[in-house]
Design a protein around this motif. Sequence first.
Motif, PDB file in Angstrom:
ATOM      1  N   PHE A  16       0.841  -1.182   0.000  1.00  0.00           N
ATOM      2  CA  PHE A  16       0.000   0.000   0.000  1.00  0.00           C
ATOM      3  C   PHE A  16       0.882   1.239   0.000  1.00  0.00           C
ATOM      4  O   PHE A  16       1.966   1.234   0.567  1.00  0.00           O
ATOM      5  CB  PHE A  16      -0.911   0.016   1.231  1.00  0.00           C
ATOM      6  CG  PHE A  16      -1.781  -1.206   1.330  1.00  0.00           C
ATOM      7  CD1 PHE A  16      -2.934  -1.306   0.577  1.00  0.00           C
ATOM      8  CD2 PHE A  16      -1.441  -2.265   2.151  1.00  0.00           C
ATOM      9  CE1 PHE A  16      -3.741  -2.435   0.641  1.00  0.00           C
ATOM     10  CE2 PHE A  16      -2.239  -3.394   2.234  1.00  0.00           C
ATOM     11  CZ  PHE A  16      -3.390  -3.475   1.474  1.00  0.00           C
ATOM     12  N   TYR A  61      -8.790  -8.557   2.560  1.00  0.00           N
ATOM     13  CA  TYR A  61      -7.971  -7.627   1.784  1.00  0.00           C
ATOM     14  C   TYR A  61      -8.670  -6.270   1.648  1.00  0.00           C
ATOM     15  O   TYR A  61      -8.041  -5.224   1.830  1.00  0.00           O
ATOM     16  CB  TYR A  61      -7.658  -8.180   0.388  1.00  0.00           C
ATOM     17  CG  TYR A  61      -6.860  -7.194  -0.421  1.00  0.00           C
ATOM     18  CD1 TYR A  61      -5.478  -7.135  -0.300  1.00  0.00           C
ATOM     19  CD2 TYR A  61      -7.492  -6.286  -1.268  1.00  0.00           C
ATOM     20  CE1 TYR A  61      -4.739  -6.198  -1.024  1.00  0.00           C
ATOM     21  CE2 TYR A  61      -6.763  -5.355  -1.982  1.00  0.00           C
ATOM     22  CZ  TYR A  61      -5.390  -5.314  -1.856  1.00  0.00           C
ATOM     23  OH  TYR A  61      -4.672  -4.376  -2.552  1.00  0.00           O
ATOM     24  N   GLY A  62      -9.958  -6.282   1.345  1.00  0.00           N
ATOM     25  CA  GLY A  62     -10.688  -5.030   1.184  1.00  0.00           C
ATOM     26  C   GLY A  62     -10.689  -4.189   2.450  1.00  0.00           C
ATOM     27  O   GLY A  62     -10.528  -2.958   2.390  1.00  0.00           O
ATOM     28  N   MET A  63     -10.853  -4.830   3.594  1.00  0.00           N
ATOM     29  CA  MET A  63     -10.842  -4.104   4.869  1.00  0.00           C
ATOM     30  C   MET A  63      -9.465  -3.539   5.177  1.00  0.00           C
ATOM     31  O   MET A  63      -9.325  -2.399   5.634  1.00  0.00           O
ATOM     32  CB  MET A  63     -11.306  -5.013   5.999  1.00  0.00           C
ATOM     33  CG  MET A  63     -12.766  -5.363   5.916  1.00  0.00           C
ATOM     34  SD  MET A  63     -13.218  -6.523   7.224  1.00  0.00           S
ATOM     35  CE  MET A  63     -14.682  -7.236   6.504  1.00  0.00           C
ATOM     36  N   ALA A  65      -7.105  -2.829   2.932  1.00  0.00           N
ATOM     37  CA  ALA A  65      -6.860  -1.761   1.959  1.00  0.00           C
ATOM     38  C   ALA A  65      -7.592  -0.486   2.353  1.00  0.00           C
ATOM     39  O   ALA A  65      -7.042   0.623   2.233  1.00  0.00           O
ATOM     40  CB  ALA A  65      -7.292  -2.211   0.562  1.00  0.00           C
ATOM     41  N   ASN A  66      -8.810  -0.614   2.846  1.00  0.00           N
ATOM     42  CA  ASN A  66      -9.577   0.557   3.266  1.00  0.00           C
ATOM     43  C   ASN A  66      -8.892   1.280   4.413  1.00  0.00           C
ATOM     44  O   ASN A  66      -8.797   2.518   4.415  1.00  0.00           O
ATOM     45  CB  ASN A  66     -10.995   0.143   3.653  1.00  0.00           C
ATOM     46  CG  ASN A  66     -11.849   1.326   3.977  1.00  0.00           C
ATOM     47  OD1 ASN A  66     -11.954   1.717   5.140  1.00  0.00           O
ATOM     48  ND2 ASN A  66     -12.458   1.908   2.956  1.00  0.00           N
ATOM     49  N   GLU A  67      -8.401   0.538   5.387  1.00  0.00           N
ATOM     50  CA  GLU A  67      -7.706   1.167   6.520  1.00  0.00           C
ATOM     51  C   GLU A  67      -6.401   1.831   6.074  1.00  0.00           C
ATOM     52  O   GLU A  67      -6.025   2.875   6.591  1.00  0.00           O
ATOM     53  CB  GLU A  67      -7.445   0.157   7.637  1.00  0.00           C
ATOM     54  CG  GLU A  67      -8.697  -0.322   8.343  1.00  0.00           C
ATOM     55  CD  GLU A  67      -9.491   0.796   9.001  1.00  0.00           C
ATOM     56  OE1 GLU A  67      -8.905   1.806   9.449  1.00  0.00           O
ATOM     57  OE2 GLU A  67     -10.732   0.666   9.065  1.00  0.00           O
ATOM     58  N   SER A  69      -5.908   3.230   3.277  1.00  0.00           N
ATOM     59  CA  SER A  69      -6.180   4.371   2.393  1.00  0.00           C
ATOM     60  C   SER A  69      -6.230   5.678   3.169  1.00  0.00           C
ATOM     61  O   SER A  69      -6.182   6.752   2.581  1.00  0.00           O
ATOM     62  CB  SER A  69      -7.490   4.161   1.633  1.00  0.00           C
ATOM     63  OG  SER A  69      -8.602   4.230   2.515  1.00  0.00           O
ATOM     64  N   ALA A  70      -6.301   5.601   4.490  1.00  0.00           N
ATOM     65  CA  ALA A  70      -6.320   6.802   5.329  1.00  0.00           C
ATOM     66  C   ALA A  70      -4.938   7.025   5.939  1.00  0.00           C
ATOM     67  O   ALA A  70      -4.270   6.071   6.333  1.00  0.00           O
ATOM     68  CB  ALA A  70      -7.358   6.641   6.437  1.00  0.00           C
ATOM     69  N   ARG A  81      -6.203  -0.387  14.203  1.00  0.00           N
ATOM     70  CA  ARG A  81      -7.401  -0.129  13.396  1.00  0.00           C
ATOM     71  C   ARG A  81      -7.763  -1.340  12.548  1.00  0.00           C
ATOM     72  O   ARG A  81      -8.929  -1.727  12.457  1.00  0.00           O
ATOM     73  CB  ARG A  81      -7.181   1.084  12.474  1.00  0.00           C
ATOM     74  CG  ARG A  81      -7.309   2.400  13.142  1.00  0.00           C
ATOM     75  CD  ARG A  81      -7.288   3.607  12.231  1.00  0.00           C
ATOM     76  NE  ARG A  81      -6.928   3.452  10.847  1.00  0.00           N
ATOM     77  CZ  ARG A  81      -6.196   4.335  10.162  1.00  0.00           C
ATOM     78  NH1 ARG A  81      -5.729   5.422  10.735  1.00  0.00           N
ATOM     79  NH2 ARG A  81      -5.936   4.139   8.891  1.00  0.00           N
ATOM     80  N   VAL A  82      -6.773  -1.936  11.910  1.00  0.00           N
ATOM     81  CA  VAL A  82      -7.012  -3.121  11.071  1.00  0.00           C
ATOM     82  C   VAL A  82      -7.558  -4.263  11.919  1.00  0.00           C
ATOM     83  O   VAL A  82      -8.554  -4.894  11.567  1.00  0.00           O
ATOM     84  CB  VAL A  82      -5.718  -3.546  10.332  1.00  0.00           C
ATOM     85  CG1 VAL A  82      -5.868  -4.921   9.717  1.00  0.00           C
ATOM     86  CG2 VAL A  82      -5.344  -2.516   9.278  1.00  0.00           C
ATOM     87  N   ARG A  85     -11.168  -3.751  13.070  1.00  0.00           N
ATOM     88  CA  ARG A  85     -12.136  -3.916  11.979  1.00  0.00           C
ATOM     89  C   ARG A  85     -12.369  -5.395  11.659  1.00  0.00           C
ATOM     90  O   ARG A  85     -13.501  -5.823  11.450  1.00  0.00           O
ATOM     91  CB  ARG A  85     -11.636  -3.171  10.749  1.00  0.00           C
ATOM     92  CG  ARG A  85     -12.618  -3.210   9.623  1.00  0.00           C
ATOM     93  CD  ARG A  85     -12.571  -1.996   8.802  1.00  0.00           C
ATOM     94  NE  ARG A  85     -13.583  -2.060   7.765  1.00  0.00           N
ATOM     95  CZ  ARG A  85     -13.524  -1.366   6.669  1.00  0.00           C
ATOM     96  NH1 ARG A  85     -12.553  -0.516   6.470  1.00  0.00           N
ATOM     97  NH2 ARG A  85     -14.470  -1.486   5.770  1.00  0.00           N
TER      98      ARG A  85
END
Length: 127
Positions: A16, A61-63, A65-67, A69-70, A81-82, A85
Amino acid sequence: MKQAQRMQLQLEDLRFFGHFGVYSTEQKWLTELRVCITVSFRMNGQAPYSLQDTIDYQAVYGMVANEFSAPADLLENLAIRVADRLILAFPQIEGIRLQISKNPQLGGPAGPVVLEYTWEPGSGDSR
């Protein structure tokens, strides 16, 4: 009836890019982070299993990647955070091991800096 099967799902070398770090140079330039994550869980019932019985690696993976992205100041905050979630999304999780590595500017030759975060129920976290 068969006992619950303990499983481990590993996603390795996820990459990332973002603004991660406390120093102004880290916040200004894109930084590459590499992530390896291992999720331990139990599958109840008997085989054959379906996707609903397990942990969907696409969803993981989506979760993640979302974390990522911030922006995050510390890798420690990002790891928590990961984990938070994933634990909320998959209550059957019994453990998480997350490694995040980056190549910071340290002023001399150096390899990556790696943070490893481990979570298990009852490990003192409020999660």
